[in-house]
Design a protein around this motif. Structure first.
Motif, mmCIF file in Angstrom:
data_model
loop_
_atom_site.group_PDB
_atom_site.id
_atom_site.type_symbol
_atom_site.label_atom_id
_atom_site.label_comp_id
_atom_site.label_asym_id
_atom_site.label_seq_id
_atom_site.Cartn_x
_atom_site.Cartn_y
_atom_site.Cartn_z
ATOM 1 N N LEU A 398 0.924 -1.129 0.003
ATOM 2 C CA LEU A 398 -0.063 -0.033 -0.039
ATOM 3 C C LEU A 398 0.668 1.230 0.033
ATOM 4 O O LEU A 398 0.596 2.357 -0.747
ATOM 5 N N THR A 399 2.084 1.265 0.738
ATOM 6 C CA THR A 399 3.019 2.243 0.879
ATOM 7 C C THR A 399 3.385 2.576 -0.717
ATOM 8 O O THR A 399 3.610 3.683 -1.099
ATOM 9 N N THR A 400 3.870 1.308 -1.439
ATOM 10 C CA THR A 400 4.273 1.518 -2.803
ATOM 11 C C THR A 400 3.421 2.232 -3.694
ATOM 12 O O THR A 400 3.741 3.181 -4.444
ATOM 13 N N ASP A 401 1.846 1.781 -3.618
ATOM 14 C CA ASP A 401 1.230 2.582 -4.345
ATOM 15 C C ASP A 401 1.040 4.094 -4.024
ATOM 16 O O ASP A 401 0.855 4.800 -5.028
ATOM 17 N N LEU A 426 8.457 2.994 -13.179
ATOM 18 C CA LEU A 426 7.146 3.503 -12.527
ATOM 19 C C LEU A 426 5.904 3.001 -13.595
ATOM 20 O O LEU A 426 6.061 3.163 -14.882
ATOM 21 N N PRO A 427 5.042 2.562 -12.791
ATOM 22 C CA PRO A 427 4.804 2.352 -11.372
ATOM 23 C C PRO A 427 5.644 0.951 -11.057
ATOM 24 O O PRO A 427 5.642 0.052 -11.564
ATOM 25 N N ALA A 428 6.338 1.255 -9.754
ATOM 26 C CA ALA A 428 6.914 0.173 -9.186
ATOM 27 C C ALA A 428 5.881 -1.032 -8.659
ATOM 28 O O ALA A 428 4.611 -0.404 -8.087
ATOM 29 N N ASP A 429 6.219 -2.113 -8.455
ATOM 30 C CA ASP A 429 5.377 -3.231 -7.936
ATOM 31 C C ASP A 429 5.459 -3.227 -6.440
ATOM 32 O O ASP A 429 4.156 -3.095 -5.793
ATOM 33 N N HIS A 430 6.459 -3.203 -5.926
ATOM 34 C CA HIS A 430 6.696 -3.621 -4.284
ATOM 35 C C HIS A 430 8.055 -2.825 -4.053
ATOM 36 O O HIS A 430 9.188 -3.146 -4.437
ATOM 37 N N ILE A 431 8.051 -1.979 -2.770
ATOM 38 C CA ILE A 431 9.263 -1.275 -2.391
ATOM 39 C C ILE A 431 10.163 -2.317 -2.012
ATOM 40 O O ILE A 431 11.619 -1.958 -1.829
ATOM 41 N N TRP A 432 9.628 -3.569 -1.570
ATOM 42 C CA TRP A 432 10.960 -4.408 -1.156
ATOM 43 C C TRP A 432 11.522 -5.095 -2.130
ATOM 44 O O TRP A 432 12.579 -6.029 -1.849
ATOM 45 N N ASN A 433 11.135 -5.204 -3.294
ATOM 46 C CA ASN A 433 11.901 -5.474 -4.541
ATOM 47 C C ASN A 433 12.963 -4.580 -4.746
ATOM 48 O O ASN A 433 12.728 -3.276 -5.042
ATOM 49 N N ALA A 438 15.075 0.634 -6.367
ATOM 50 C CA ALA A 438 16.104 1.524 -7.035
ATOM 51 C C ALA A 438 15.629 2.357 -7.957
ATOM 52 O O ALA A 438 15.919 3.532 -7.830
ATOM 53 N N SER A 439 14.416 1.951 -8.637
ATOM 54 C CA SER A 439 13.801 3.204 -9.340
ATOM 55 C C SER A 439 13.296 4.120 -8.781
ATOM 56 O O SER A 439 13.457 5.274 -9.268
ATOM 57 N N MET A 440 12.667 3.803 -7.766
ATOM 58 C CA MET A 440 12.024 4.833 -6.814
ATOM 59 C C MET A 440 12.927 5.915 -6.324
ATOM 60 O O MET A 440 12.877 7.037 -6.334
ATOM 61 N N LEU A 441 13.955 5.382 -5.571
ATOM 62 C CA LEU A 441 15.212 6.216 -5.331
ATOM 63 C C LEU A 441 15.745 6.921 -6.292
ATOM 64 O O LEU A 441 15.962 8.177 -6.142
#
Length: 845
Positions: A398-401, A426-433, A438-441
């Motif tokens: 949910l945080t990823t979304d 983006l959009p990324a699937d899950h921040i723990w991946n 890395a894409s988000m950062l």
């Protein structure tokens, strides 16, 4: 053939014409033309059905009400032990087939709202004269005399005002003689059902009657998740017992004391996932992959009841009843229908409640006048705890979304096209991946120097393989750094995987209900009779909400509830009252034909939504119903029975449950809203004794509903203001009973067959999810063929039977929805039972 639209237009223009036309086209047209001098009562071949719906023994054909009576023989022929089993054989009536503690009754399209303890059911259910509250309505029954279903608003004859209708369950009472039976039912899916009844007259004026029943069955779906450790989802393990004592104090007075025990310990009805993340998009596979922790449904319920009956003289009689019923309920179900722990969501409903119910009633009967009057008092105490359980993996999704929306929105405002944004990952699937994070950062680093500095510290460039490797090597470091920098505690690292995030909302309630009712029936002459009744109802409700903080694994700074915001105990109190009643005129064309016209009003008190503390300031309004009904009942040609009803019901402030996601809420939850509805329909019941050995039947209904609801936030968090809806549905059940002259070992055979059809109207739903069109059979009609062949010895001591249900193995798919449908993209549905077969053996002592 006329189109559905044409048929609907015609019916809409003249809401009563459809059933009146059927009546005039039926033998009524001939009956009306007959000379009244030939109106002497004929002895029909068709069986007479007696009911006590108007608090006196009557032929069902003499009662000016839309009423269905399900006899003990009907219950046997259909292998019915729960109200959900008889729903297909009574027009306008539905009852949950799987759920027990959260079962819901529906009459003429009107059902109760959600699981909230702060509301009352629209359909009042009575067992042995005692009112059953919402969580106690589904009881396992054996040794029944009959079940009566009264449709439309009721209140002048029963101890609880009912907006939609009444179900009156009448068990056999103790008798001053000796009898007993044992019965065993075995079938596929490991069905094992055992019943025992024993009635013993201990003295000339004292008798005991004992009933025991056990009902077990495996699930109709296979859960292929090897890590599941709870009770088998969809399995049945339901037991009940009843001990009743009758003391005939005198020729005019008798006392009955009974103790009821009902125990449920089974798997929760399985939520069948229909999403790309579930086992399959085809519910017909009857395979699921659910990962709920300890899925279960339990209920421990007991009741102690007293009934004192006295005949003052030949005309006057009275009755006083009192009972204390208490129950504890626990249910935990899978709300996402997947084994994906990044989409895990389950709910737990726990209740610990009781009701103290009392009623005093007086009755008067003579040749022309009948009177029923009484008063009721009940006190209900409720405790409910609703828990939402989510894995940390789900919170991270949910945080990823949320981060996706913010980052993509920022990039779009800077003029970047969607194609370039997609190239950035983006959009990324899950921040723990690591790749997704890395894409988000990398995108964050484009606009935030502190994030760019973090990447430099890691020795990695944005969008580089080195950054992905550094994230994997540093565990929670990058997550903690970003969480601290942005002040978003919900950004946490993968070391929290598997930890359970739980939130509770606790409700208590103290409900007091009073009622005064009277009903007067007068037979003016051989043709005309009139009925009038009034009821005054008052309901007082005290309710509370409390939301406490729950720990999330190891405490994380700043982490708090996101679905149920923390709240100290909040209390509310309100009362509602209403005067309702009925007026009925009946005309006996002759002793075999009756017409009646009735107008009745009903009421269900307002209340509080247990999941919405805002309802403390704005409780949902009382549900009020006005119903006009035209009916025709006839026994024709000594062999044909006709019951025909046309009705129009106007509902004000109908209480409806919707899945709603308020702004800034985590996921959608069921809340109660009000709206107005107009329901027009017709019901037809035909019973034809075609020959001495063959009886045929038809049960059918047509119903059209127009609704206008108050605005609300839907499951996607969007404000819905255009909430006018119209829907139409029809259904029918065909039955045949054949008792041939053939004898085997002196015993007689009977073949019962029924076919159940219900039109699928899901395509008319304006809120239908797009995925519905990918689900095989989602828009298919219900078509069930059932049969039972029985043999009974000449003295009825032995009875043997083989039976089959849904013999064509037709798959019926329920609706789409669930807590997680919008937030996690994991809607759920339900399934009917597949083809099942079995045998019955019964021995009468």
């Amino acid at each position: 053939m006329a189109t559905q639209q044409q048929r609907t237009r015609g019916f809409r223009a003249q809401p009563l014409a459809w059933c009146i036309g059927l009546a005039l086209a039926s033998p009524l047209g001939t009956a009306l033309a007959q000379d009244n001098s030939n109106a002497e009562k004929t002895e029909t071949k068709i069986e007479t059905i007696t009911v006590t719906a108007q608090k006196r023994v009557q032929n069902v054909m003499d009662v000016p009400l839309a009423i269905d009576s399900v006899s003990a023989e009907d219950l046997t022929d259909t292998s019915s032990v729960l109200l959900g089993d008889i729903a297909d054989y009574t027009p306008g009536f539905k009852f949950s087939k799987e759920a027990v503690a959260q079962a819901s009754a529906e009459v003429r399209g009107i059902s109760s709202s959600n699981i909230s303890t702060g509301g009352d059911p629209s359909v009042a259910i009575f067992f042995d004269d005692f009112y059953l509250p919402r969580a106690a309505q589904s009881v396992l029954f054996s040794d029944m005399q009959r079940i009566e279903i009264l449709k439309g608003p009721q209140g002048t004859l029963f101890g609880k005002n009912a907006a939609a209708g009444v179900v009156n369950m009448i068990p056999n009472a103790p008798r001053l003689d000796d009898e007993a039976f044992v019965k065993a039912t075995l079938g596929d899916y490991a069905l094992q059902r055992f019943e025992l009844m024993g009635n013993k007259a201990l003295t000339d004026n004292f008798a005991l009657r004992l009933n025991l029943m056990s009902n077990k069955r495996d699930a109709y779906v296979d859960n292929l998740n090897p890590d599941y450790r709870g009770t088998e989802l969809g399995s049945v393990n339901h037991r009940s017992a009843r001990l009743a004592a009758l003391w005939q104090l005198s020729d005019a007075t008798k006392l009955q004391v009974s103790y009821d025990w009902d125990d449920v310990d089974q798997g929760y009805a399985p939520g069948v996932g229909v999403s790309p993340y579930a086992y399959s998009l085809n519910p017909g596979d009857r395979k699921i992959e659910n990962d709920v922790v300890d899925g279960h449904e339990t209920r421990d319920m007991t009741a102690l009841s007293i009934k004192l009956l006295h005949d003052f003289n030949e005309q006057w009689s009275g009755k006083f009843i009192s009972s204390k019923r208490q129950w504890q309920v626990s249910g935990r179900d899978d709300a996402d229908g997947t084994a994906d722990k990044t989409r895990y969501l389950d709910t737990i409903n726990f209740e610990d409640s009781d009701i103290f119910y009392n009623e005093l009633q007086l009755n008067y009967n003579d040749d022309k006048l009948s009177f029923v009057g009484g008063m009721t008092y009940s006190k209900e105490n409720v405790y409910q705890k609703t828990s939402l359980n989510i894995l940390a993996d789900t919170i991270a999704r949910l945080t990823t979304d949320s981060l996706n929306q913010q980052l993509i929105g920022a990039l779009q405002q800077n003029g970047l096209p969607d194609e370039m944004i997609a190239q950035m990952g983006l959009p990324a699937d899950h921040i723990w991946n690591p790749q997704n994070w890395a894409s988000m950062l990398s995108v964050m680093a484009m606009v935030d120097p502190s994030v760019a500095g973090l990447l430099q510290m890691l020795g990695a460039e944005p969008f580089s393989p080195e950054l992905v490797a550094a994230i994997g090597a540093t565990g929670d470091l990058t997550y903690d750094a970003i969480a601290g920098g942005l002040g978003v505690a919900e950004i946490f690292g993968p070391s929290n995987s598997g930890k359970m995030w739980s939130e509770d909302i606790i409700n208590t309630g103290d409900f007091t209900s009073y009622g005064l009712y009277s009903d007067l029936d007068y037979q003016l002459n051989a043709q005309w009779g009139f009925t009038a009744g009034l009821r005054y109802s008052r309901d007082e409700k005290d309710f509370s909400w409390e939301i406490k903080e729950r720990s999330f694994g190891q405490p994380l700074p700043g982490i708090t509830n996101f679905l149920f915001p923390l709240m100290p105990e909040l209390t509310a109190s309100k009362s509602w009252s209403k005067l309702t009643g009925r007026a009925v005129a009946r005309y006996n064309v002759d002793s075999n034909n009756m017409l009646y016209l009735s107008y009745a009003t009903g009421y269900k008190s307002g209340g509080y939504d247990s999941l919405d503390p805002m309802s403390s300031q704005n409780p949902f309004a009382p549900e009020e119903v006005a119903n006009i009904e035209l009916g025709y009942k006839a026994d024709l040609w000594q062999s044909l029975r006709v019951q025909l009803v046309a009705y129009q019901m106007d509902l004000t402030n109908r209480q409806r449950s919707v899945n709603s996601k308020a702004p800034d809420a985590g996921v959608a939850i069921p809340i109660v809203i009000n709206g107005d509805q107009e329901i027009r329909g017709g019901e037809l019941v035909l019973d034809w004794q075609a020959s001495d050995s063959l009886k045929l039947g038809l049960v059918t209904e047509y119903r059209k509903t127009e609704s206008k609801w108050q605005q609300f936030y839907n499951a996607d968090g969007e404000l819905v203001t255009d909430v006018e809806k119209s829907s139409a549905a029809d259904s029918y059940t065909l039955t045949a009973d054949w008792a041939p002259d053939y004898r085997l070992a002196g015993g007689a055979f009977k073949l019962h067959v029924d076919y159940v059809f219900e039109e699928n109207t899901k395509a008319d739903d304006p809120d239908i999810l797009d995925i519905a069109y990918q689900i095989p059979g989602y828009f298919a009609d219900t078509k069930n063929l059932n049969a039972r062949l029985s043999w009974a010895s000449h003295d009825d001591q032995w009875q043997l039977a083989v039976w089959g249900k849904n013999l064509t193995d037709n798959t019926t798919v329920g609706g789409l929805g669930g807590f997680a449908a919008a937030a996690l993209g994991t809607p759920l549905t339900s399934l009917n039972a597949p083809r099942t077969v079995g045998v019955d053996v019964r021995y009468q002592f």
